[in-house]
Design a protein around this motif. Sequence first.
Motif, PDB file in Angstrom:
ATOM      1  N   ALA A 125      61.056  47.279  33.760  1.00  0.00           N
ATOM      2  CA  ALA A 125      62.140  46.727  34.585  1.00  0.00           C
ATOM      3  C   ALA A 125      63.389  46.511  33.740  1.00  0.00           C
ATOM      4  CB  ALA A 125      61.699  45.420  35.232  1.00  0.00           C
ATOM      5  N   LYS A 126      63.202  46.017  32.528  1.00  0.00           N
ATOM      6  CA  LYS A 126      64.328  45.802  31.613  1.00  0.00           C
ATOM      7  C   LYS A 126      65.032  47.127  31.318  1.00  0.00           C
ATOM      8  CE  LYS A 126      65.263  44.136  26.936  1.00  0.00           C
ATOM      9  NZ  LYS A 126      64.665  43.592  25.725  1.00  0.00           N
ATOM     10  N   ALA A 127      64.257  48.200  31.197  1.00  0.00           N
ATOM     11  CA  ALA A 127      64.811  49.527  30.905  1.00  0.00           C
ATOM     12  C   ALA A 127      65.336  50.230  32.158  1.00  0.00           C
ATOM     13  CB  ALA A 127      63.748  50.392  30.241  1.00  0.00           C
ATOM     14  N   GLY A 128      65.000  49.692  33.334  1.00  0.00           N
ATOM     15  CA  GLY A 128      65.445  50.315  34.581  1.00  0.00           C
ATOM     16  C   GLY A 128      64.623  51.521  34.987  1.00  0.00           C
ATOM     17  N   ASN A 129      63.376  51.568  34.573  1.00  0.00           N
ATOM     18  CA  ASN A 129      62.533  52.736  34.808  1.00  0.00           C
ATOM     19  C   ASN A 129      61.583  52.505  35.989  1.00  0.00           C
ATOM     20  OD1 ASN A 129      60.672  54.865  34.633  1.00  0.00           O
ATOM     21  ND2 ASN A 129      61.076  55.074  32.440  1.00  0.00           N
ATOM     22  N   THR A 130      62.013  52.910  37.179  1.00  0.00           N
ATOM     23  CA  THR A 130      61.198  52.706  38.377  1.00  0.00           C
ATOM     24  C   THR A 130      59.936  53.565  38.372  1.00  0.00           C
ATOM     25  OG1 THR A 130      62.525  54.310  39.611  1.00  0.00           O
ATOM     26  CG2 THR A 130      63.134  51.990  39.833  1.00  0.00           C
ATOM     27  N   PHE A 131      60.013  54.732  37.742  1.00  0.00           N
ATOM     28  CA  PHE A 131      58.827  55.591  37.669  1.00  0.00           C
ATOM     29  C   PHE A 131      57.699  54.863  36.939  1.00  0.00           C
ATOM     30  CE2 PHE A 131      56.215  58.628  35.299  1.00  0.00           C
ATOM     31  CZ  PHE A 131      55.688  59.364  36.357  1.00  0.00           C
ATOM     32  N   LEU A 132      58.024  54.261  35.784  1.00  0.00           N
ATOM     33  CA  LEU A 132      56.996  53.542  35.025  1.00  0.00           C
ATOM     34  C   LEU A 132      56.510  52.305  35.775  1.00  0.00           C
ATOM     35  CD1 LEU A 132      58.193  53.753  31.317  1.00  0.00           C
ATOM     36  CD2 LEU A 132      56.308  54.966  32.420  1.00  0.00           C
ATOM     37  N   ILE A 133      57.414  51.607  36.435  1.00  0.00           N
ATOM     38  CA  ILE A 133      56.997  50.442  37.215  1.00  0.00           C
ATOM     39  C   ILE A 133      55.965  50.866  38.251  1.00  0.00           C
ATOM     40  CG2 ILE A 133      57.725  48.702  38.913  1.00  0.00           C
ATOM     41  CD1 ILE A 133      60.395  48.557  37.395  1.00  0.00           C
ATOM     42  N   ASP A 134      56.246  51.959  38.933  1.00  0.00           N
ATOM     43  CA  ASP A 134      55.316  52.470  39.952  1.00  0.00           C
ATOM     44  C   ASP A 134      53.974  52.844  39.324  1.00  0.00           C
ATOM     45  OD1 ASP A 134      54.708  53.464  42.660  1.00  0.00           O
ATOM     46  OD2 ASP A 134      54.684  55.421  41.666  1.00  0.00           O
ATOM     47  N   MET A 135      54.002  53.540  38.205  1.00  0.00           N
ATOM     48  CA  MET A 135      52.762  53.963  37.555  1.00  0.00           C
ATOM     49  C   MET A 135      51.943  52.753  37.082  1.00  0.00           C
ATOM     50  SD  MET A 135      52.701  57.178  37.899  1.00  0.00           S
ATOM     51  CE  MET A 135      51.298  57.535  36.891  1.00  0.00           C
ATOM     52  N   PHE A 136      52.598  51.790  36.472  1.00  0.00           N
ATOM     53  CA  PHE A 136      51.884  50.608  35.989  1.00  0.00           C
ATOM     54  C   PHE A 136      51.318  49.797  37.144  1.00  0.00           C
ATOM     55  CE2 PHE A 136      54.870  50.883  32.170  1.00  0.00           C
ATOM     56  CZ  PHE A 136      53.948  51.591  31.422  1.00  0.00           C
ATOM     57  N   GLN A 137      52.103  49.676  38.220  1.00  0.00           N
ATOM     58  CA  GLN A 137      51.622  48.923  39.381  1.00  0.00           C
ATOM     59  C   GLN A 137      50.394  49.611  39.977  1.00  0.00           C
ATOM     60  OE1 GLN A 137      54.124  48.822  42.818  1.00  0.00           O
ATOM     61  NE2 GLN A 137      52.937  47.217  43.777  1.00  0.00           N
ATOM     62  N   ARG A 138      50.457  50.927  40.104  1.00  0.00           N
ATOM     63  CA  ARG A 138      49.302  51.673  40.631  1.00  0.00           C
ATOM     64  C   ARG A 138      48.093  51.536  39.706  1.00  0.00           C
ATOM     65  NH1 ARG A 138      50.786  55.506  44.716  1.00  0.00           N
ATOM     66  NH2 ARG A 138      53.041  55.503  45.000  1.00  0.00           N
ATOM     67  N   GLY A 139      48.365  51.324  38.425  1.00  0.00           N
ATOM     68  CA  GLY A 139      47.291  51.148  37.447  1.00  0.00           C
ATOM     69  C   GLY A 139      46.743  49.726  37.395  1.00  0.00           C
ATOM     70  N   GLY A 140      47.331  48.837  38.183  1.00  0.00           N
ATOM     71  CA  GLY A 140      46.790  47.487  38.277  1.00  0.00           C
ATOM     72  C   GLY A 140      47.601  46.379  37.636  1.00  0.00           C
ATOM     73  N   VAL A 141      48.758  46.705  37.052  1.00  0.00           N
ATOM     74  CA  VAL A 141      49.602  45.660  36.476  1.00  0.00           C
ATOM     75  C   VAL A 141      50.356  44.974  37.615  1.00  0.00           C
ATOM     76  CG1 VAL A 141      51.445  45.125  34.847  1.00  0.00           C
ATOM     77  CG2 VAL A 141      49.849  46.984  34.348  1.00  0.00           C
ATOM     78  N   SER A 142      50.286  43.671  37.658  1.00  0.00           N
ATOM     79  CA  SER A 142      50.869  42.920  38.765  1.00  0.00           C
ATOM     80  C   SER A 142      52.385  42.800  38.661  1.00  0.00           C
ATOM     81  CB  SER A 142      50.274  41.506  38.810  1.00  0.00           C
ATOM     82  OG  SER A 142      50.920  40.726  39.796  1.00  0.00           O
ATOM     83  N   LEU A 143      53.055  42.987  39.791  1.00  0.00           N
ATOM     84  CA  LEU A 143      54.494  42.732  39.869  1.00  0.00           C
ATOM     85  C   LEU A 143      54.793  41.239  39.774  1.00  0.00           C
ATOM     86  CD1 LEU A 143      55.520  45.177  42.732  1.00  0.00           C
ATOM     87  CD2 LEU A 143      56.176  45.332  40.329  1.00  0.00           C
ATOM     88  N   PHE A 144      53.769  40.415  39.948  1.00  0.00           N
ATOM     89  CA  PHE A 144      53.929  38.965  39.906  1.00  0.00           C
ATOM     90  C   PHE A 144      53.659  38.382  38.522  1.00  0.00           C
ATOM     91  CE2 PHE A 144      52.858  40.019  44.288  1.00  0.00           C
ATOM     92  CZ  PHE A 144      53.899  39.395  44.965  1.00  0.00           C
ATOM     93  N   ALA A 145      53.342  39.242  37.549  1.00  0.00           N
ATOM     94  CA  ALA A 145      53.086  38.766  36.188  1.00  0.00           C
ATOM     95  C   ALA A 145      54.322  38.057  35.658  1.00  0.00           C
ATOM     96  CB  ALA A 145      52.721  39.944  35.285  1.00  0.00           C
ATOM     97  N   LYS A 146      54.092  36.976  34.907  1.00  0.00           N
ATOM     98  CA  LYS A 146      55.209  36.191  34.367  1.00  0.00           C
ATOM     99  C   LYS A 146      55.155  36.176  32.851  1.00  0.00           C
ATOM    100  CE  LYS A 146      55.602  33.188  38.345  1.00  0.00           C
ATOM    101  NZ  LYS A 146      55.627  31.808  38.812  1.00  0.00           N
ATOM    102  N   ASP A 147      56.346  36.169  32.244  1.00  0.00           N
ATOM    103  CA  ASP A 147      56.427  36.033  30.794  1.00  0.00           C
ATOM    104  C   ASP A 147      56.341  34.555  30.419  1.00  0.00           C
ATOM    105  OD1 ASP A 147      58.944  34.904  31.251  1.00  0.00           O
ATOM    106  OD2 ASP A 147      60.053  36.611  30.451  1.00  0.00           O
ATOM    107  N   LYS A 148      56.546  34.230  29.151  1.00  0.00           N
ATOM    108  CA  LYS A 148      56.390  32.838  28.697  1.00  0.00           C
ATOM    109  C   LYS A 148      57.391  31.890  29.350  1.00  0.00           C
ATOM    110  CE  LYS A 148      59.251  32.961  24.534  1.00  0.00           C
ATOM    111  NZ  LYS A 148      60.195  31.912  24.839  1.00  0.00           N
TER     112      LYS A 148
END
Length: 85
Positions: A13-36
């Motif tokens: 998201a920081k890099a502006g890469n929607t393709f990677l966001i889509d791939m990671f989300q499909r792989g199970g990484v949550s869009l709701f994940a929070k940093d520190k």
Amino acid sequence: VDATNCTVIHQAAKAGNTFLIDMFQRGGVSLFAKDKDARTALHWAAYHNKTQCITYVRLAVVEMPPCCFFLNVFAMLLRHCTGGS
């Protein structure tokens, strides 16, 4: 996840890469994940003015099947209530 609790979705998201966001989300990484600092991928995209990512993440959450949305919210609440991040 790095030392600041950022996931690959935060970095994409920081890099502006929607393709990677889509791939990671499909792989199970949550869009709701929070940093520190409790920031999500949407926060990172907005902070870095990545308008295409902002739109993508917002639409991905809106179009998320209700069961997935509520499971993600439940997981966030459970982590919060048990002292997890």
